[in-house]
Write an enzyme that holds these catalytic residues in place. Sequence first.
Site, PDB file in Angstrom:
ATOM      1  N   LYS A 184       0.872  -1.176   0.000  1.00  0.00           N
ATOM      2  CA  LYS A 184       0.000   0.000   0.000  1.00  0.00           C
ATOM      3  C   LYS A 184       0.910   1.227   0.000  1.00  0.00           C
ATOM      4  O   LYS A 184       1.917   1.234   0.722  1.00  0.00           O
ATOM      5  CB  LYS A 184      -0.896  -0.020   1.242  1.00  0.00           C
ATOM      6  CG  LYS A 184      -1.933   1.098   1.267  1.00  0.00           C
ATOM      7  CD  LYS A 184      -2.915   0.934   2.422  1.00  0.00           C
ATOM      8  CE  LYS A 184      -3.952   2.055   2.397  1.00  0.00           C
ATOM      9  NZ  LYS A 184      -4.909   1.976   3.507  1.00  0.00           N
ATOM     10  N   HIS A 221      -5.274  -0.180  -3.452  1.00  0.00           N
ATOM     11  CA  HIS A 221      -3.940   0.302  -3.093  1.00  0.00           C
ATOM     12  C   HIS A 221      -3.111   0.680  -4.313  1.00  0.00           C
ATOM     13  O   HIS A 221      -2.455   1.732  -4.322  1.00  0.00           O
ATOM     14  CB  HIS A 221      -3.226  -0.738  -2.237  1.00  0.00           C
ATOM     15  CG  HIS A 221      -3.921  -0.991  -0.928  1.00  0.00           C
ATOM     16  ND1 HIS A 221      -3.517  -1.942  -0.038  1.00  0.00           N
ATOM     17  CD2 HIS A 221      -5.006  -0.409  -0.367  1.00  0.00           C
ATOM     18  CE1 HIS A 221      -4.321  -1.935   1.020  1.00  0.00           C
ATOM     19  NE2 HIS A 221      -5.238  -1.013   0.825  1.00  0.00           N
ATOM     20  N   ASP A 256      -7.870   5.674   1.037  1.00  0.00           N
ATOM     21  CA  ASP A 256      -8.272   4.297   0.749  1.00  0.00           C
ATOM     22  C   ASP A 256      -9.793   4.169   0.909  1.00  0.00           C
ATOM     23  O   ASP A 256     -10.303   4.178   2.023  1.00  0.00           O
ATOM     24  CB  ASP A 256      -7.547   3.406   1.767  1.00  0.00           C
ATOM     25  CG  ASP A 256      -7.661   1.933   1.451  1.00  0.00           C
ATOM     26  OD1 ASP A 256      -7.949   1.601   0.294  1.00  0.00           O
ATOM     27  OD2 ASP A 256      -7.452   1.130   2.370  1.00  0.00           O
TER      28      ASP A 256
HETATM   29  C1  GLT Z   1      -7.197  -3.146   6.787  1.00  0.00           C
HETATM   30  C2  GLT Z   1      -6.533  -2.729   5.499  1.00  0.00           C
HETATM   31  C3  GLT Z   1      -6.555  -3.785   4.474  1.00  0.00           C
HETATM   32  C4  GLT Z   1      -5.819  -5.027   4.840  1.00  0.00           C
HETATM   33  C5  GLT Z   1      -6.376  -5.715   6.015  1.00  0.00           C
HETATM   34  C6  GLT Z   1      -5.446  -6.843   6.415  1.00  0.00           C
HETATM   35  S1  GLT Z   1      -6.852  -4.720   7.287  1.00  0.00           S
HETATM   36  O1  GLT Z   1      -8.583  -3.047   6.659  1.00  0.00           O
HETATM   37  O2  GLT Z   1      -7.162  -1.545   5.010  1.00  0.00           O
HETATM   38  O3  GLT Z   1      -6.144  -3.347   3.215  1.00  0.00           O
HETATM   39  O4  GLT Z   1      -5.965  -5.932   3.782  1.00  0.00           O
HETATM   40  O5  GLT Z   1      -4.635  -6.506   7.481  1.00  0.00           O
HETATM   41 MN    MN Z   2      -7.812  -0.791   1.278  1.00  0.00          MN
HETATM   42 MN    MN Z   3      -6.517  -5.101   1.910  1.00  0.00          MN
END
Ligand code: GLT
Ligand code: MN
Ligand code: MN
Length: 388
Positions: A184, A221, A256
Amino acid sequence: MANYTPQPSDKFTFGLWTVGNLGRDPFGEATRVRLEPTYIVEKLAELGAYGVSLHDNDLVPLEASPNERDRIVREFKKTLEQTGLKVTMATTNLFTDPVFKDGAFTSADARVRAFALQKTMRAMDLGAELGAQIYVFWGGREGSEVDFSGKLLDALSWFRDSLNFLAEYSDSQGYGYRFALEPKPNEPRGDLFLPVVGAALGFIATLDKPERFGLNPEFAHETMAGLSFPHAIAQAIDAGKLFHIDLNDQKMSRFDQDLRFGAENLKAAFMLVKLLEDSGYDGPRHFDAHALRTEDEAGVWEFAKGCMRTYLILKEKAQRFDQDSEIQAALKAYRVEDAELEALSKGFSKEKAEALKARGFDLDALRKRGPGLERLDQLTLELLMGVR
Ligand code: GLT
Ligand code: MN
Ligand code: MN
């Protein structure tokens, strides 16, 4: 007319935290009440899902005593047995507790790094007990705002040490986990380490047991970083590293959003489904998204149904794409085969190199050729818009 009702064989899975999302954001309190994990499992089974994924603390509160933990796990397992739902993936919450505010595996504080390892080993025990085979690492707090702290290089090496340690732990316990790193670019930290799929792929190659590690890419992401999710997925597939996937949607360059699958970028969602289906990816189709903050519980289940239904509709569109004679003709015209030149261009030998260097090409013809992509794109759009 195809039947868009999900079946367990479609392998749709949801994180407990997704349909369980309370609608909290940095500016506002929860808009929904907590749903019990056992209730979530029952509802998802009713809707035709295959399984669930979870963080340790989605199921077992951080402060639970060993007895409470065992009772919660026992009841959860009972509901799994009754509904037939599987736990396909487990992970650790290494981001909510303030202890992790400056990172978990990449904290500059050795005590925090050790606690992160302890918490992860316990969460791996829990996941294994529930039958999970994939273990995800999303480095939610693994990042920085102030790089002058001097930990940029150390952070990567601490991260590597932790992952190597945990892979050995999994082996020593006989868990057989496949580990999936989830990149991310930012949020909640200003900059996160391993920001995109390519960066994670490069990092995996530096681990002690790279074969144990792959990726859990998320649509939102890569899109936040302005990158193409289908391109990232193609590279992960090519590397044999697509271990798991987080399906959702997102407008580019924003926070996000974790929108319902297909809600925003229908063309990219179609391309993605096509890639997953064509490549024979047989892992879970995992939704990591949540209902809009505006919604009540009924809206949450509409959201969950919508994710699965959109996937199935796009899967059907991908089949129609393969059967559409005009589209197939356009594809055929796009690709130019030349057996002799292909043989010359692959598998080096001195003779092939000499032959290629001496070869003449009709560059004018190559310059003038129109590959027909405008038509192919329009035909595909019309298929998606439902007029073909
Ligand atoms: C959280 C995050 C996600 C992840 C999860 C796994 S938790 O919500 O935004 O992108 O995949 O830890
Ligand atoms: Mn996400
Ligand atoms: Mn995720």
